[in-house]
Every structure is written in C-alpha cells, then in structure tokens.
Motif scaffolding. Structure first.
Motif, PDB file in Angstrom:
ATOM      1  N   ARG A 231     122.880 -18.952 -78.266  1.00 10.79           N
ATOM      2  CA  ARG A 231     122.970 -17.871 -79.247  1.00 10.79           C
ATOM      3  C   ARG A 231     123.822 -16.759 -78.672  1.00 10.79           C
ATOM      4  O   ARG A 231     123.494 -16.205 -77.642  1.00 10.79           O
ATOM      5  CB  ARG A 231     121.569 -17.382 -79.585  1.00 10.79           C
ATOM      6  CG  ARG A 231     120.740 -18.516 -80.130  1.00 10.79           C
ATOM      7  CD  ARG A 231     119.489 -18.088 -80.844  1.00 10.79           C
ATOM      8  NE  ARG A 231     119.003 -16.790 -80.546  1.00 10.79           N
ATOM      9  CZ  ARG A 231     117.717 -16.553 -80.237  1.00 10.79           C
ATOM     10  NH1 ARG A 231     116.853 -17.546 -80.176  1.00 10.79           N
ATOM     11  NH2 ARG A 231     117.318 -15.335 -80.015  1.00 10.79           N
ATOM     12  N   PRO A 232     124.963 -16.458 -79.328  1.00 15.23           N
ATOM     13  CA  PRO A 232     125.827 -15.397 -78.807  1.00 15.23           C
ATOM     14  C   PRO A 232     125.076 -14.066 -78.682  1.00 15.23           C
ATOM     15  O   PRO A 232     125.327 -13.302 -77.754  1.00 15.23           O
ATOM     16  CB  PRO A 232     126.960 -15.297 -79.834  1.00 15.23           C
ATOM     17  CG  PRO A 232     126.654 -16.233 -80.914  1.00 15.23           C
ATOM     18  CD  PRO A 232     125.489 -17.080 -80.541  1.00 15.23           C
ATOM     19  N   ASP A 233     124.146 -13.824 -79.595  1.00 14.57           N
ATOM     20  CA  ASP A 233     123.427 -12.546 -79.507  1.00 14.57           C
ATOM     21  C   ASP A 233     122.663 -12.444 -78.191  1.00 14.57           C
ATOM     22  O   ASP A 233     122.606 -11.375 -77.584  1.00 14.57           O
ATOM     23  CB  ASP A 233     122.493 -12.346 -80.707  1.00 14.57           C
ATOM     24  CG  ASP A 233     121.482 -13.470 -80.840  1.00 14.57           C
ATOM     25  OD1 ASP A 233     121.817 -14.603 -80.425  1.00 14.57           O
ATOM     26  OD2 ASP A 233     120.375 -13.239 -81.341  1.00 14.57           O
ATOM     27  N   VAL A 234     122.132 -13.575 -77.714  1.00 11.25           N
ATOM     28  CA  VAL A 234     121.393 -13.544 -76.447  1.00 11.25           C
ATOM     29  C   VAL A 234     122.337 -13.195 -75.303  1.00 11.25           C
ATOM     30  O   VAL A 234     122.002 -12.413 -74.418  1.00 11.25           O
ATOM     31  CB  VAL A 234     120.698 -14.900 -76.191  1.00 11.25           C
ATOM     32  CG1 VAL A 234     120.141 -14.943 -74.786  1.00 11.25           C
ATOM     33  CG2 VAL A 234     119.615 -15.114 -77.218  1.00 11.25           C
ATOM     34  N   ILE A 235     123.558 -13.758 -75.348  1.00  8.70           N
ATOM     35  CA  ILE A 235     124.528 -13.459 -74.290  1.00  8.70           C
ATOM     36  C   ILE A 235     124.852 -11.968 -74.298  1.00  8.70           C
ATOM     37  O   ILE A 235     124.863 -11.305 -73.263  1.00  8.70           O
ATOM     38  CB  ILE A 235     125.803 -14.302 -74.470  1.00  8.70           C
ATOM     39  CG1 ILE A 235     125.434 -15.780 -74.303  1.00  8.70           C
ATOM     40  CG2 ILE A 235     126.871 -13.894 -73.465  1.00  8.70           C
ATOM     41  CD1 ILE A 235     126.581 -16.729 -74.469  1.00  8.70           C
ATOM     42  N   PHE A 236     125.091 -11.427 -75.497  1.00 10.03           N
ATOM     43  CA  PHE A 236     125.443 -10.002 -75.569  1.00 10.03           C
ATOM     44  C   PHE A 236     124.271  -9.131 -75.121  1.00 10.03           C
ATOM     45  O   PHE A 236     124.462  -8.135 -74.431  1.00 10.03           O
ATOM     46  CB  PHE A 236     125.895  -9.622 -76.977  1.00 10.03           C
ATOM     47  CG  PHE A 236     127.293 -10.108 -77.269  1.00 10.03           C
ATOM     48  CD1 PHE A 236     128.350  -9.690 -76.476  1.00 10.03           C
ATOM     49  CD2 PHE A 236     127.534 -10.991 -78.297  1.00 10.03           C
ATOM     50  CE1 PHE A 236     129.630 -10.144 -76.719  1.00 10.03           C
ATOM     51  CE2 PHE A 236     128.817 -11.453 -78.542  1.00 10.03           C
ATOM     52  CZ  PHE A 236     129.870 -11.027 -77.755  1.00 10.03           C
ATOM     53  N   ILE A 237     123.068  -9.516 -75.531  1.00 15.90           N
ATOM     54  CA  ILE A 237     121.896  -8.732 -75.130  1.00 15.90           C
ATOM     55  C   ILE A 237     121.754  -8.773 -73.611  1.00 15.90           C
ATOM     56  O   ILE A 237     121.524  -7.753 -72.961  1.00 15.90           O
ATOM     57  CB  ILE A 237     120.623  -9.246 -75.827  1.00 15.90           C
ATOM     58  CG1 ILE A 237     120.686  -8.888 -77.316  1.00 15.90           C
ATOM     59  CG2 ILE A 237     119.379  -8.627 -75.204  1.00 15.90           C
ATOM     60  CD1 ILE A 237     119.603  -9.533 -78.153  1.00 15.90           C
ATOM     61  N   ALA A 238     121.937  -9.977 -73.040  1.00 17.20           N
ATOM     62  CA  ALA A 238     121.788 -10.112 -71.589  1.00 17.20           C
ATOM     63  C   ALA A 238     122.841  -9.278 -70.865  1.00 17.20           C
ATOM     64  O   ALA A 238     122.541  -8.586 -69.889  1.00 17.20           O
ATOM     65  CB  ALA A 238     121.894 -11.583 -71.178  1.00 17.20           C
TER      66      ALA A 238
ATOM     67  N   GLY B  56     121.641 -15.433 -65.695  1.00 17.21           N
ATOM     68  CA  GLY B  56     121.685 -16.889 -65.797  1.00 17.21           C
ATOM     69  C   GLY B  56     120.352 -17.423 -66.286  1.00 17.21           C
ATOM     70  O   GLY B  56     120.299 -18.277 -67.177  1.00 17.21           O
ATOM     71  N   ALA B  57     119.257 -16.879 -65.719  1.00 16.29           N
ATOM     72  CA  ALA B  57     117.923 -17.330 -66.109  1.00 16.29           C
ATOM     73  C   ALA B  57     117.659 -17.011 -67.572  1.00 16.29           C
ATOM     74  O   ALA B  57     117.170 -17.862 -68.322  1.00 16.29           O
ATOM     75  CB  ALA B  57     116.875 -16.665 -65.218  1.00 16.29           C
ATOM     76  N   VAL B  58     118.010 -15.801 -67.993  1.00 11.66           N
ATOM     77  CA  VAL B  58     117.776 -15.438 -69.402  1.00 11.66           C
ATOM     78  C   VAL B  58     118.463 -16.446 -70.309  1.00 11.66           C
ATOM     79  O   VAL B  58     117.853 -17.010 -71.216  1.00 11.66           O
ATOM     80  CB  VAL B  58     118.325 -14.025 -69.721  1.00 11.66           C
ATOM     81  CG1 VAL B  58     118.259 -13.761 -71.216  1.00 11.66           C
ATOM     82  CG2 VAL B  58     117.541 -12.969 -68.981  1.00 11.66           C
ATOM     83  N   ILE B  59     119.746 -16.676 -70.048  1.00 13.36           N
ATOM     84  CA  ILE B  59     120.514 -17.501 -70.976  1.00 13.36           C
ATOM     85  C   ILE B  59     120.054 -18.947 -70.932  1.00 13.36           C
ATOM     86  O   ILE B  59     119.847 -19.581 -71.962  1.00 13.36           O
ATOM     87  CB  ILE B  59     122.017 -17.332 -70.689  1.00 13.36           C
ATOM     88  CG1 ILE B  59     122.402 -15.949 -71.224  1.00 13.36           C
ATOM     89  CG2 ILE B  59     122.839 -18.413 -71.358  1.00 13.36           C
ATOM     90  CD1 ILE B  59     123.740 -15.484 -70.822  1.00 13.36           C
ATOM     91  N   ALA B  60     119.831 -19.456 -69.713  1.00 11.21           N
ATOM     92  CA  ALA B  60     119.353 -20.835 -69.612  1.00 11.21           C
ATOM     93  C   ALA B  60     117.988 -20.971 -70.279  1.00 11.21           C
ATOM     94  O   ALA B  60     117.742 -21.911 -71.047  1.00 11.21           O
ATOM     95  CB  ALA B  60     119.281 -21.250 -68.147  1.00 11.21           C
ATOM     96  N   MET B  61     117.110 -20.002 -70.021  1.00 10.90           N
ATOM     97  CA  MET B  61     115.746 -20.125 -70.532  1.00 10.90           C
ATOM     98  C   MET B  61     115.698 -20.017 -72.042  1.00 10.90           C
ATOM     99  O   MET B  61     114.977 -20.767 -72.706  1.00 10.90           O
ATOM    100  CB  MET B  61     114.861 -19.060 -69.908  1.00 10.90           C
ATOM    101  CG  MET B  61     114.472 -19.413 -68.487  1.00 10.90           C
ATOM    102  SD  MET B  61     113.700 -18.023 -67.675  1.00 10.90           S
ATOM    103  CE  MET B  61     113.365 -18.757 -66.088  1.00 10.90           C
ATOM    104  N   VAL B  62     116.453 -19.087 -72.585  1.00  6.74           N
ATOM    105  CA  VAL B  62     116.456 -18.971 -74.044  1.00  6.74           C
ATOM    106  C   VAL B  62     117.018 -20.246 -74.668  1.00  6.74           C
ATOM    107  O   VAL B  62     116.489 -20.759 -75.650  1.00  6.74           O
ATOM    108  CB  VAL B  62     117.244 -17.723 -74.495  1.00  6.74           C
ATOM    109  CG1 VAL B  62     117.426 -17.725 -75.995  1.00  6.74           C
ATOM    110  CG2 VAL B  62     116.512 -16.474 -74.066  1.00  6.74           C
ATOM    111  N   ALA B  63     118.078 -20.773 -74.028  1.00  5.59           N
ATOM    112  CA  ALA B  63     118.658 -22.003 -74.563  1.00  5.59           C
ATOM    113  C   ALA B  63     117.649 -23.145 -74.463  1.00  5.59           C
ATOM    114  O   ALA B  63     117.504 -23.947 -75.392  1.00  5.59           O
ATOM    115  CB  ALA B  63     119.941 -22.350 -73.807  1.00  5.59           C
TER     116      ALA B  63
END
Lengths: 410, 248
Positions: free
Chosen positions: A372-379, A33-40
């Motif tokens: 970014r979908p790539d961030v979701i997949f990476i996470a 959650g933190a990764v995705i929120a933070m990148v966004a």
C-alpha cells in the motif's frame, strides 16, 4: 542560506563518514523495513483469509427448517420441513436487506461418465446460488431461470469431479453424465474455489436445477416444502444482522407463529465466523505495527545519540561557522537537516528492504503481494518526524554553543 | 570605501569592562578600556597570558559582549546586539584569522574560503569565483581542491587569511596568527598582512612576540585588563621570500 544549500551541506557532511551514517540510520532502516514488510504480510494474510471466506460466499445467512418432535424425541434443525418455495420467493423479493436467496438441496450419490464413476455431492438450486456462493464459470454457462422452469436435465460440474470422471484439463461441456440413472448434459464447469475453512473441497460437487433435482433425484417430493436449507445473501449495506432480523420477522409472520411461540426455523449468520477471523488478523497487524513503531522510536534515539556525539566532535567546526557569521538558526537548521536526512535516507533504504522482504515472503507463502503506497508514505513521514523530533535536542545544543568556548575546544 | 566613514575611528571602545563571575569571585578581565582604531591602521596588541588581550580580542571580534561600556564598530553600537545581530556584524564587517587556523577538516580549500559567503547568501557561482580570487590573492591558486591535511601550516594559514578576506571586511582580526608557524612562514604571513594593509585593509593582531609586533604600525600593550602603552612606530618590512617556493 537557503534550504537547498543547507541540505547539500548536510548530505556532504554525512558522506564524510559514510559508515557511521549508515550505522546511525540502521535503526530507522530496520524500523521502516519492518513496518512495510509487516503491513504487507498482514495484508497478504488477510487477503488469503478473505479469499477463503469469499469462496464460501459473502454476507451469508443460512436458513434451516424446524425440528421434529415425535413422542418427546426432538430431531435437529432441518428434520421437519417448514420452509416453502413461497417463503423463498418472499425472502427473495420482499426484503430490501436481502440481495439474493437460493435453496440448497443436497444429496450424495454416485455419478457415471461413459467409463468412470465417482461419488460426489449433488446440489439442487436456482441461478441465484451462483451469486450467493460466489461461483464463477470456467467454461460453458450456468443454468438459468428457463432451465429451472423446464426442469431441464442439465448440470454444472466442479473441477474435482471433472478430474475424477474425465481426467484433469478436460473440457466437459456437452458431455452426458448419469446421476441416479438419469442422463444430464453438462453445460458448464465452475472455476476452482479450493477448500472451505473446514477443509471440504468446494470443487467436488455438481449443481443442477432445483426442479430437476426434485423430480429426478429425490425419492419423494414434499411438494411446496424445500427439503434443504436456504442460502440468503444480505445486502452489503444493510448488513447481515439486519437481514437476519428481517428474515426472522418475515418467516414468523408467514408461518403465523404466535408471539410467544418459538421459531420453527433457524437463521444463522456465517459472516460472524469470517469477522472473527478478520479480527484476529487485524489484531496481528496491530501488534506488528506497534513493534515497528517501537523500533522506529529506538532508531530515533540512535540518531539522537549519534547527533549528540557529532555535535561534541564538531564543536570547533561549529565555532568556526559561528565566527564567520552563522546565526544560531543556521547551525540549528544544519544539524536538524542532517538528522532529517539521516532519517529519510534510512526510511528510503528501509522501504526498499521492506518491499524486498514482503516480496520474498509473499512468494514463499503464495500470498498476493500487497503493497500500500499510503503505508510507505506514512512510514517515511514518520521517520522524518523521528529525525526532526530526535534531532531537535542535539541541534539546539549545537546552536547554543558559545563561539569562544567552541573555538578553544580541543 | 566610504569616504565619510574614514573621518571617524573604525573601532571605538568607550569605557569597556568585562567581568567574569567564577563562583563567588569576580574577575575583571578588562577594566574601563578606551581604544580607537583608525581605518587602514595595522595594530598589534601585546600582552602576557592573563593580561586581558584575548578578552579584548573577543570583544573586538563581536564574539563576546562587554559587561559595561560601549563598542562602536564602523559607526554602529554593537555592544548590545543579540546573537543574531552579532553574527551579521561578524559576517559583513569582520574577518578572523586564528592561531590554530580553524579550517574545516575534509573540506577543500575552496569550500573553506566559501564558508562566510554561504552565510551571507551569496549565490553559488559568485561564491566560487570570489573564493578562487581570494585564494589566488594569497598565492594558493594551484591548491584550490586541496584539503587542509594536504597543506603545510603556512599554506593553511594563508587559506584562513583568504577566508577572512573573501567577504571584503572592514577589519581583519588575527589572534596569534603566527603562533603555530616557524619563523620563516611567520614572516611570509606578516608580509602578506603588510600587503593587505597597503591595500587599505585595517588589521588588528594579537601576539606576544615583539618580532611579530615590529611589523605593525602601532603597538598596544595590555596588562591586568588595562592598556598601559600605545605607541606608533615605523613598521619593519617583512623580508619577503618568493611566495611560490614557500613549501617546506
């Protein structure tokens, strides 16, 4: 036993203790959650910074004329006109590293509509200016080469000026305003740009053709000299540094400066400012991403911890499975897939939570919501990796249990 | 069953010893044991605790390997198989019944019985069908979806027997199967074993109760890691109370 069956087995045994499974996955949920929120958030912040700098113009150089030196008192840049219209034409046409160039002659003056007046900045320039500065037109049209050629008394007007002279929401195209007693027909209104990084209102300005500016608004004309600065847009591929070099070399040659003579002009690179801002947001994103990575690792350790407890608790179960014919690798696969499932489910829930947080923050700060979908997949990939990585030790431990001890375990 | 294989012993231990290393002390749990079981036999292994009967059972069950000697099971030397090989033998040739039932908690009777077939790679549909048949065979056709906690001890042991039966093993090994049951349900379980024996399944049972051993056709007594007696007897028929009213 195939993978699908092992997975359904793993899911069933996770569902047997839902609360524990959820708490175990919590670390991963928070991490992802933190990764995705933070990148966004990082992307949103970057995009909003980018928007500010785009409004200023991208890949911008400003060329200023030289300074006066009368009796030892030296004027600042621009005090001595040294740039000519031919210089501008040469920069515009001879340098492949330059995409466009336009003069910017400016005066602050009072303008009148039929019943209102307002003091604003009036800029004389050429059609290239719209591209260089990133102006787009909301209604009407921009002035063109023919208007410049003819010295037409036409103006393109910013929205703040429209508001002050006519009120908000008014379409000013076709209206006539007087600038220093000369009537100008409004042919277009620019789209709103907002504030510059320094807080100036971009929309509080009027653009008129350079020739008209010289003839109608300047008290004295300097003939071949431009009484202002040049805005130069570097070609994006060549970059501003190359363009800066080229412009400097060209102007030195055209001004016939001796090799040791100082420049009688100054070329400034505005993209540096933008880049430093860009870099600070990138540093921020990197920082946030590393915090997120740490929380993923902590989440992984949580999974390992609970898996170890689970292996100990289920020693008898493992014994029974081994007794009825499970091979060590079946047991390994079962526990590994359990850890993987925990991590992946945690990752999926985390992604949903992260998107929710990102959406909330984007609406709070009026950033664009960038996911970014790539961030979701990476996470998700990373959380799967964490699951396998930290699940391996407990799963190995389970698969190595001696069935006799395991069956006797109380 | 394969007629040719019935000629030779199903289980053959030759000079099997098992030595445990406890610190510097070596403890011999089995000393040079020779032991044969013919197909269709019902053997009770008796002995006090520490006699070595559990070690013997673990080796027979391929849960442990002898320190020396050979073990032929169904014609195959299994004494030197690795863990994977032993797992396959346990899965295909053996069925286990334990004193403490060892059913998976929070798992239905049906799923418990399916377990060995899961590791044998039997397709799901066939697994369900055979598990249901096995449970019906032990008289639990009406309790397929019950979890162990919802079943009495006798019923749990019958689920465990169904699990041992379901992969059609050559031998069922039962380690104190009545140890946790009252005398009435013990007799039910022994009656079930006798029925299975009549159907041609080979049974090896460990117990310390002479009453229980009396239902077997052959009694082997183990002491100090050696077989000290091996006698055939006329099995006492377990008086079968009707299975359906077995709920306590």
């Amino acid at each position: 036993m195939n993978v699908l069956e092992t997975m359904s087995l793993a899911v069933r045994s996770l569902l047997r203790s839902k609360m524990r499974s959820f708490l175990t996955a919590l670390g991963i949920i928070i991490g992802v959650g933190a990764v995705i929120a933070m990148v966004a958030i990082g992307d949103g912040a970057r995009a909003s910074v980018q928007k500010v700098f785009d409004a200023m113009g991208t890949n911008m150089l400003i060329v200023m004329s030289g300074s006066t030196n009368s009796g030892g008192a030296r004027g600042g840049f621009g005090s001595q006109p040294t740039l000519t219209w031919d210089d501008l034409e040469a920069i515009r046409t001879q340098l492949p590293s330059v995409r466009a160039a336009a003069p910017e002659m400016r005066t602050n003056t009072q303008v009148f509509s039929e019943d209102q007046n307002w003091t604003t900045s009036v800029t004389g320039t050429t059609p290239d200016y719209f591209g260089v500065r990133g102006w787009s037109i909301a209604t009407g049209r921009r002035f063109n080469e023919a208007d410049v050629e003819a010295g037409a008394k036409v103006a393109v007007i910013g929205q703040t000026v429209v508001e002050k002279l006519y009120g908000a929401g008014f379409d000013p195209v076709g209206q006539v305003i007087r600038i220093k007693k000369t009537p100008f027909t409004i042919i277009g209104m620019t789209a709103r740009k907002g504030q510059s990084p320094m807080g100036q209102d971009y929309d509080d300005s009027i653009l008129v053709p350079a020739t008209t500016f010289q003839r109608q608004l300047q008290s004295q004309s300097l003939g071949k000299y431009i009484t202002g600065v040049l805005n130069v847009q570097a070609d994006a591929n060549a970059g501003t540094a190359k363009a800066q070099q080229d412009v400097t070399a060209l102007l030195r040659e055209r001004h016939r400066l001796a090799e040791d003579a100082p420049n009688d002009f100054d070329v400034r690179d505005l993209s540096e400012l933008a880049n430093s801002r860009q870099q600070s947001t990138e540093t921020l994103s990197l920082l946030l991403a590393s915090i997120a990575a740490v929380s993923l690792v902590v989440g992984g350790i949580g999974i390992m911890n609970i898996m170890l407890v689970s292996v100990t608790e289920r020693t008898r179960e493992i014994g029974v499975r081994v007794a009825v014919g499970a091979r060590p690798r079946d047991i390994l696969a079962q526990f590994l897939i359990e850890a993987l499932t925990l991590a992946l489910l945690g990752g999926l829930i985390g992604a949903a939570v992260g998107l929710g947080v990102a959406r909330f923050l984007a609406s709070q700060f009026q950033w664009p919501l960038l996911v970014r979908p790539d961030v979701i997949f990476i996470a998700l990939g990373f959380s799967a990796l964490v699951g396998v990585g930290f699940g391996l030790y407990p799963a190995r431990k389970a698969s190595q249990l001696d069935p006799i001890d395991a069956l006797r375990y109380e | 069953m394969n007629g040719q294989l019935q000629q030779m012993p199903l289980i053959a231990l030759r000079g099997v010893s098992k030595i445990y290393q406890t610190g510097d002390v070596e403890v011999a749990a089995l000393r040079n044991v020779d032991f044969h079981v013919e197909p269709g036999d019902f053997v009770a292994i008796m002995g006090s605790s520490g006699s070595g009967k559990s070690t013997l059972m673990n080796i027979l069950g391929c849960l442990d390997r002898p320190t020396s000697g050979q073990y032929f099971l169904d014609g195959q030397d299994v004494s030197r198989l690795d863990r994977n090989g032993l797992a396959i033998v346990r899965n295909r040739t053996l069925g286990f019944v334990f004193q403490s039932f060892n059913l998976l908690a929070r798992t239905s009777a049906l799923e418990n019985v399916e377990l060995p077939m899961l590791y044998a790679g039997v397709p799901a549909r066939e697994r369900k069908r055979r598990a249901r048949e096995a449970l019906e065979r032990v008289g639990l056709g009406a309790r397929l979806e019950h979890h162990p906690r919802q079943l009495s001890g006798g019923q749990q042991q019958r689920v465990a027997i169904a699990r041992a039966l379901v992969s059609q093993p050559r031998v069922i090994l039962a380690d104190e199967p009545t140890g946790n049951l009252d005398s009435r349900t013990s007799i039910e379980v022994m009656a079930l074993f006798q029925e299975l024996r009549h159907e041609g399944i080979t049974l090896v049972l460990v117990t310390h109760e002479p009453d229980i051993a009396s239902h077997a056709g052959r009694v082997v007594v183990v002491r100090d890691g050696r077989i000290i007696s091996d006698k055939r007897q006329q099995p006492v028929p377990a008086e079968i109370p009707p299975l359906e009213e077995a709920v306590s």
